[in-house]
Design a protein around this motif. Structure first.
Motif, PDB file in Angstrom:
ATOM      1  N   PHE A 135       0.840  -1.193   0.000  1.00 58.84           N
ATOM      2  CA  PHE A 135       0.000   0.000   0.000  1.00 58.84           C
ATOM      3  C   PHE A 135       0.875   1.243   0.000  1.00 58.84           C
ATOM      4  O   PHE A 135       1.877   1.306   0.704  1.00 58.84           O
ATOM      5  CB  PHE A 135      -0.911   0.039   1.241  1.00 58.84           C
ATOM      6  N   ILE A 136       0.455   2.221  -0.802  1.00 54.10           N
ATOM      7  CA  ILE A 136       1.071   3.548  -0.783  1.00 54.10           C
ATOM      8  C   ILE A 136      -0.023   4.541  -0.407  1.00 54.10           C
ATOM      9  O   ILE A 136      -1.098   4.542  -1.011  1.00 54.10           O
ATOM     10  CB  ILE A 136       1.671   3.917  -2.148  1.00 54.10           C
ATOM     11  N   PHE A 137       0.245   5.352   0.608  1.00 55.96           N
ATOM     12  CA  PHE A 137      -0.686   6.389   1.024  1.00 55.96           C
ATOM     13  C   PHE A 137      -0.053   7.735   0.704  1.00 55.96           C
ATOM     14  O   PHE A 137       1.050   8.025   1.178  1.00 55.96           O
ATOM     15  CB  PHE A 137      -0.996   6.272   2.517  1.00 55.96           C
ATOM     16  N   LEU A 174      -4.982   8.127  -1.845  1.00 52.92           N
ATOM     17  CA  LEU A 174      -4.719   9.524  -1.534  1.00 52.92           C
ATOM     18  C   LEU A 174      -5.492   9.886  -0.262  1.00 52.92           C
ATOM     19  O   LEU A 174      -6.512   9.266   0.046  1.00 52.92           O
ATOM     20  CB  LEU A 174      -5.180  10.430  -2.672  1.00 52.92           C
ATOM     21  N   PHE A 175      -5.012  10.881   0.469  1.00 59.18           N
ATOM     22  CA  PHE A 175      -5.795  11.378   1.610  1.00 59.18           C
ATOM     23  C   PHE A 175      -5.475  12.845   1.859  1.00 59.18           C
ATOM     24  O   PHE A 175      -4.367  13.304   1.606  1.00 59.18           O
ATOM     25  CB  PHE A 175      -5.541  10.540   2.881  1.00 59.18           C
ATOM     26  N   LEU A 198     -10.231  10.187 -12.556  1.00 60.26           N
ATOM     27  CA  LEU A 198      -8.975   9.490 -12.858  1.00 60.26           C
ATOM     28  C   LEU A 198      -8.963   8.073 -12.290  1.00 60.26           C
ATOM     29  O   LEU A 198      -7.972   7.356 -12.434  1.00 60.26           O
ATOM     30  CB  LEU A 198      -7.791  10.276 -12.280  1.00 60.26           C
ATOM     31  N   GLN A 199     -10.074   7.680 -11.653  1.00 57.92           N
ATOM     32  CA  GLN A 199     -10.232   6.340 -11.075  1.00 57.92           C
ATOM     33  C   GLN A 199      -9.164   6.044 -10.019  1.00 57.92           C
ATOM     34  O   GLN A 199      -8.609   4.948  -9.962  1.00 57.92           O
ATOM     35  CB  GLN A 199     -10.228   5.266 -12.173  1.00 57.92           C
ATOM     36  N   LEU A 200      -8.905   7.052  -9.189  1.00 55.26           N
ATOM     37  CA  LEU A 200      -7.965   6.900  -8.085  1.00 55.26           C
ATOM     38  C   LEU A 200      -8.734   6.815  -6.769  1.00 55.26           C
ATOM     39  O   LEU A 200      -9.850   7.328  -6.653  1.00 55.26           O
ATOM     40  CB  LEU A 200      -6.975   8.067  -8.053  1.00 55.26           C
ATOM     41  N   ASN A 201      -8.134   6.180  -5.778  1.00 54.41           N
ATOM     42  CA  ASN A 201      -8.769   6.023  -4.471  1.00 54.41           C
ATOM     43  C   ASN A 201      -8.442   7.205  -3.571  1.00 54.41           C
ATOM     44  O   ASN A 201      -7.288   7.646  -3.523  1.00 54.41           O
ATOM     45  CB  ASN A 201      -8.254   4.749  -3.772  1.00 54.41           C
ATOM     46  N   ILE A 202      -9.439   7.685  -2.828  1.00 50.48           N
ATOM     47  CA  ILE A 202      -9.185   8.704  -1.819  1.00 50.48           C
ATOM     48  C   ILE A 202      -9.930   8.330  -0.541  1.00 50.48           C
ATOM     49  O   ILE A 202     -11.081   7.891  -0.572  1.00 50.48           O
ATOM     50  CB  ILE A 202      -9.593  10.117  -2.299  1.00 50.48           C
ATOM     51  N   MET A 203      -9.236   8.478   0.585  1.00 49.55           N
ATOM     52  CA  MET A 203      -9.816   8.102   1.867  1.00 49.55           C
ATOM     53  C   MET A 203     -10.886   9.107   2.293  1.00 49.55           C
ATOM     54  O   MET A 203     -10.840  10.272   1.922  1.00 49.55           O
ATOM     55  CB  MET A 203      -8.719   7.998   2.922  1.00 49.55           C
TER      56      MET A 203
END
Length: 255
Positions: A135-137, A174-175, A198-203
């Motif tokens: 995991f990369i945050f 991302l957060f 962009l189909q990226l994850n954000i907390m």
């Protein structure tokens, strides 16, 4: 007989300085190791400043000079019956080999390993090491240049060819960090629409800004926030929403 589990590899990474990657690494390592019972290892690869290992040295001196912190450290050791989480200095290019050597020689295999890497992606070994993370945050703030830089890097990084040691289930989250309560929430909604496109994850959790993030055990009085030897006070975690971030982190990761 030594355990055969595979430690979780995590990195708080961003190319922009000052958005909290080393601070987040320290806070998460301390909470997980001292308060939640996980065995943590920190690989300090942020050459040449090595901010986390240098913080450990400052923490040792501060605790010995502060009676309240000294007693807190003694109570903690008696309660959890384990040493402070180890911090290993190395360059990014040597991080994986150094990690493997530590695990092979250690009686207790870590549950999670945090890699604090230089913020310059073209530093030798950074991209190779990042590719092995589970995991990369990536912390971001409501600053157009920081958001654009982080999104650009993240998309480019995800497009890199697979490496021989790449984590096959790698996920990037991302957060929002250093949230100013006076900022309009609509600004974040606009950015999040771009992130979603962009189909990226954000907390979901947004961490509030606080002067505590810039204070160490040597200048915090009787309350602890950023320390490699003691976990942050629960009241301070709640004030910054770090407690909610930790809960979400544990839901995302298979710890």
């Amino acid at each position: 007989m030594k355990a055969t589990k595979n430690p979780l590899k995590v990195s708080f990474f961003t190319q922009k300085g000052g958005v909290g990657k080393s601070t987040m690494t320290t806070l998460m390592a301390s909470i997980l190791h001292y308060r939640l019972g996980f065995n943590v290892l920190v690989m300090d690869c942020d050459f040449p400043q090595y901010s986390i290992s240098n913080m450990r040295e400052r923490d040792k001196k501060a605790i010995m000079l502060h009676e309240y912190h000294k007693k807190a450290a003694m109570r903690q050791f008696q309660l959890i019956n384990k040493k402070a989480f180890p911090i290993i200095r190395c360059k990014a290019e040597d991080a994986l080999e150094q990690t493997s050597n530590y695990i092979n020689q250690s009686a207790a295999v870590p549950d999670i390993i945090f890699f604090d890497l230089p913020g310059t992606a073209n530093t030798k070994g950074v991209l190779t090491t990042l590719k092995t993370m589970d995991f990369i945050f990536a912390p971001i703030t409501a600053d157009r240049l920081i958001v654009e830089s982080t999104l650009g890097f993240t998309k480019a990084f995800l497009g890199l060819p697979d490496g021989a040691h790449e984590s096959k289930e790698q996920v990037i989250w991302l957060f929002w960090n250093q949230i100013d309560g006076r900022e309009k929430t609509g600004l974040y909604e606009i950015y999040e629409k771009t992130i979603a496109a962009l189909q990226l994850n954000i907390m979901e959790t947004r961490i509030m800004d606080s002067k505590r993030f810039r204070k160490e055990s040597e200048d915090t009085g009787n309350s602890i926030f950023r320390s490699t030897l003691l976990p942050a006070d629960l009241s301070l975690l709640k004030a910054t929403r770090m407690n909610l971030f930790i809960e979400e982190f544990l839901q995302i990761t298979p710890l």
